[in-house]
Design a protein around this motif. Sequence first.
Motif, mmCIF file in Angstrom:
data_model
loop_
_atom_site.group_PDB
_atom_site.id
_atom_site.type_symbol
_atom_site.label_atom_id
_atom_site.label_comp_id
_atom_site.label_asym_id
_atom_site.label_seq_id
_atom_site.Cartn_x
_atom_site.Cartn_y
_atom_site.Cartn_z
ATOM 1 N N LEU A 1 26.963 -4.030 3.030
ATOM 2 C CA LEU A 1 27.818 -3.705 4.271
ATOM 3 C C LEU A 1 27.412 -2.680 5.345
ATOM 4 N N PRO A 2 27.337 -2.991 6.421
ATOM 5 C CA PRO A 2 26.758 -1.948 7.468
ATOM 6 C C PRO A 2 27.297 -0.412 7.521
ATOM 7 N N CYS A 3 26.540 0.341 7.782
ATOM 8 C CA CYS A 3 26.987 1.912 7.265
ATOM 9 C C CYS A 3 28.173 2.171 8.048
ATOM 10 N N THR B 1 24.643 -6.387 12.455
ATOM 11 C CA THR B 1 24.536 -6.755 11.044
ATOM 12 C C THR B 1 23.103 -6.999 10.139
ATOM 13 N N LEU B 2 22.233 -6.174 10.584
ATOM 14 C CA LEU B 2 20.847 -6.400 10.035
ATOM 15 C C LEU B 2 20.408 -5.008 9.105
ATOM 16 N N GLU B 3 21.486 -4.442 8.484
ATOM 17 C CA GLU B 3 21.104 -3.157 7.678
ATOM 18 C C GLU B 3 20.291 -3.405 6.802
ATOM 19 N N ASP B 4 20.141 -4.762 6.093
ATOM 20 C CA ASP B 4 19.032 -5.145 5.047
ATOM 21 C C ASP B 4 17.988 -5.618 5.957
ATOM 22 N N GLY C 1 19.348 -15.740 -0.372
ATOM 23 C CA GLY C 1 19.984 -17.057 -0.222
ATOM 24 C C GLY C 1 21.472 -17.095 -0.448
ATOM 25 N N TYR C 2 22.081 -16.097 -0.774
ATOM 26 C CA TYR C 2 23.810 -16.285 -1.086
ATOM 27 C C TYR C 2 24.536 -15.043 -0.694
ATOM 28 N N ILE C 3 24.188 -13.853 -1.100
ATOM 29 C CA ILE C 3 24.883 -12.366 -1.036
ATOM 30 C C ILE C 3 24.668 -12.156 0.480
ATOM 31 N N ILE C 4 23.514 -11.859 1.001
ATOM 32 C CA ILE C 4 23.475 -11.194 2.207
ATOM 33 C C ILE C 4 23.967 -12.060 3.472
ATOM 34 N N TYR D 1 15.521 -9.758 6.317
ATOM 35 C CA TYR D 1 15.310 -10.268 7.354
ATOM 36 C C TYR D 1 13.790 -10.269 7.788
ATOM 37 N N ARG D 2 13.090 -9.314 7.601
ATOM 38 C CA ARG D 2 11.544 -9.404 7.841
ATOM 39 C C ARG D 2 11.089 -10.435 6.996
#
Length: 639
Positions: free
Chosen positions: A604-606, A382-385, A562-565, A389-390
């Motif tokens: 959401l992940p692909c 679950t690191l699509e975005d 901070g909230y959605i992801i 994270y980076r």
Amino acid sequence: MLKESWRFFPYPSFKPNQEQLLSVVYKTINSRSHAIIDGASGLGKTVGSLAGALQATKEHGLSILYAARTYKELDRVVEELEAINRKEQVSGLSIRGRSEMCVNEAVLRFSNDPRTVMELCSDLTKSGKCEYSENMEDVGMVRGLMDDLLRTPTSASTLISESKRLKICPYEMAKLLLPHVDVIALNYAYLFSSNIRENFIKKLGRPLSEHVLILDEAHNLPEIASEFESDHLSISTINASIEESEKYGKPTVKRFSDSILEILIGMGEGEHILDFKSIVKDTLRLAHIDEDPHYFLEDIHAFGESIKMLQLSKGKVPRSYIHRLAEFFLRGVETSGRSDFVHILTKGEDIQLRLDIIALDPRTSTSEVLNSVAATISMSGTLEDMESYRAVMGLPENTIKTTLPSPFTEEQVLVLSCKGVSTLYEKRSLDIYKKMVSKISEVVRSTPGNTGIFCSSYEVMDGLLSAGLQTSITKPLFVEKQRARSLEQDRLLEEFKQMYKYGGAVLLGVMGGRFSEGEDYPGDEMNSVIIVGVPYPKPSAKVSAQINYYESLFPSKGMEYGYIIPAMRRASQAAGRPFRNLDDRGVVVFLDYRFSTRYLKKFLPCWISSRLKTVEDCDGVLEEVIQKFYSKYSNDRRY
């Protein structure tokens, strides 16, 4: 690279996209860089990352630190190392915290929390009163056990049982083994808790620059790393420090504690953002103590330490509430005025007064390690975005980002979102919960084996139970308890998993909990999974501070980072639980229409978003669609 060239891959064939994982890991380490890998459930990330990393580290004389959140994830590392070891010799060790590795009955009998176990263990060792520690002086016995454990990858449980059998300290044995193994599987705390990290690094026998760091389930790390640097204090500890100060004749501590309670109780109910340095100064003034805040706190901290040693000499648990009070406020003074920390007072009619020191920036905890190791591999399903994270982890802009598609075909995965239901706070009612229970019953009836239900909160879970969930389903219900012991939860989970052999069962838990992350349900251990609600955190001063802090660092991204992801990652992790083996098939049902909105869908992940279909709000439609999906496999012996 040819399949035969991957010396450390132990299986006869790769899963789809798995060899690409090995290549990315290998190249990242060779170039001494950083990689973020978004790999869907079922890819085989553990063995793939180990095989690719070992190929590179063996060539360059490096070692591997494999960090994860749960002990089950660390056990999986050892299992894969054992498979690798049957092909190419490798050594490895999974370790736990000192409190989990202690086998001294005197320590365990007096201690019911990790902090006390750690303190008592340390005090007994220093005073020469621990037989397991003293037996480490038997060089021959210790050397013999080391030789045995280095022949094959060793789990923490094996290390503990073998050490206990010989009456030597498992924790001290682990420290001796660390410099000699190829792979160390460890909890995040060893690297990202400042209280533990410095001592641990000394025991590695070589600098961090000679280690490669693999971060499994890395989506957890920003939040967990911040928690390591946070702390809290309750009113009960302050009251206990007053009693302790009277018992041991320390009037300044009593006046300080009385005064701080007077200040805090005088504030209104709710949440208040404070500055603890100012609070300590005001408290000293009110208590008529004319001392520098730091010196005063250091003095009572030392006094608390002397109380602990006195108790230990009398055979009692070495605990001091004065010591804890000073420790907390020293940290509060140290972090005052820093934008990456916030201090909060919470109080109310039904809420015990509580003080919190909250770290807002994971880099406070992680930057030293990430900047020191030879290379890092961050992996999750679950690191699509990956950019978010980076950014929050402070990895360089040239970090390698790789998405590895799901190995599951369209025919194996059905993803549905239901119209007409939501856990939006203003929409919650008994009628809505009853409607959800009706939808859940449809899923359970049409699922041939086990079903998992993961809720956005315990409040939502209770809402389903109050609406008659247990009586509406015809299969046994297993419920995650909020404060149950690990052993109790493990037994419940194993019993649930086996129920597919007897017609199936239903597991009810929460997103972000131990059942929804880091736990696998391969085969028929979970066929369908239901996601109830979007797991946003409750509005609070902490959440607002986190959003505002990220907004100051990453303009226009504060709400997302901070909230959605974080919420969407928790939901996606829960959704992926049924998919592990390549022949697994299952259904994901989102019981909240918001998941199908264009805005949330993009997070959401692909493998989820590309398959997501919306189901109309009509009785029986959900059941019909799911029955049709599973009927395609009715000739399968499992169905």
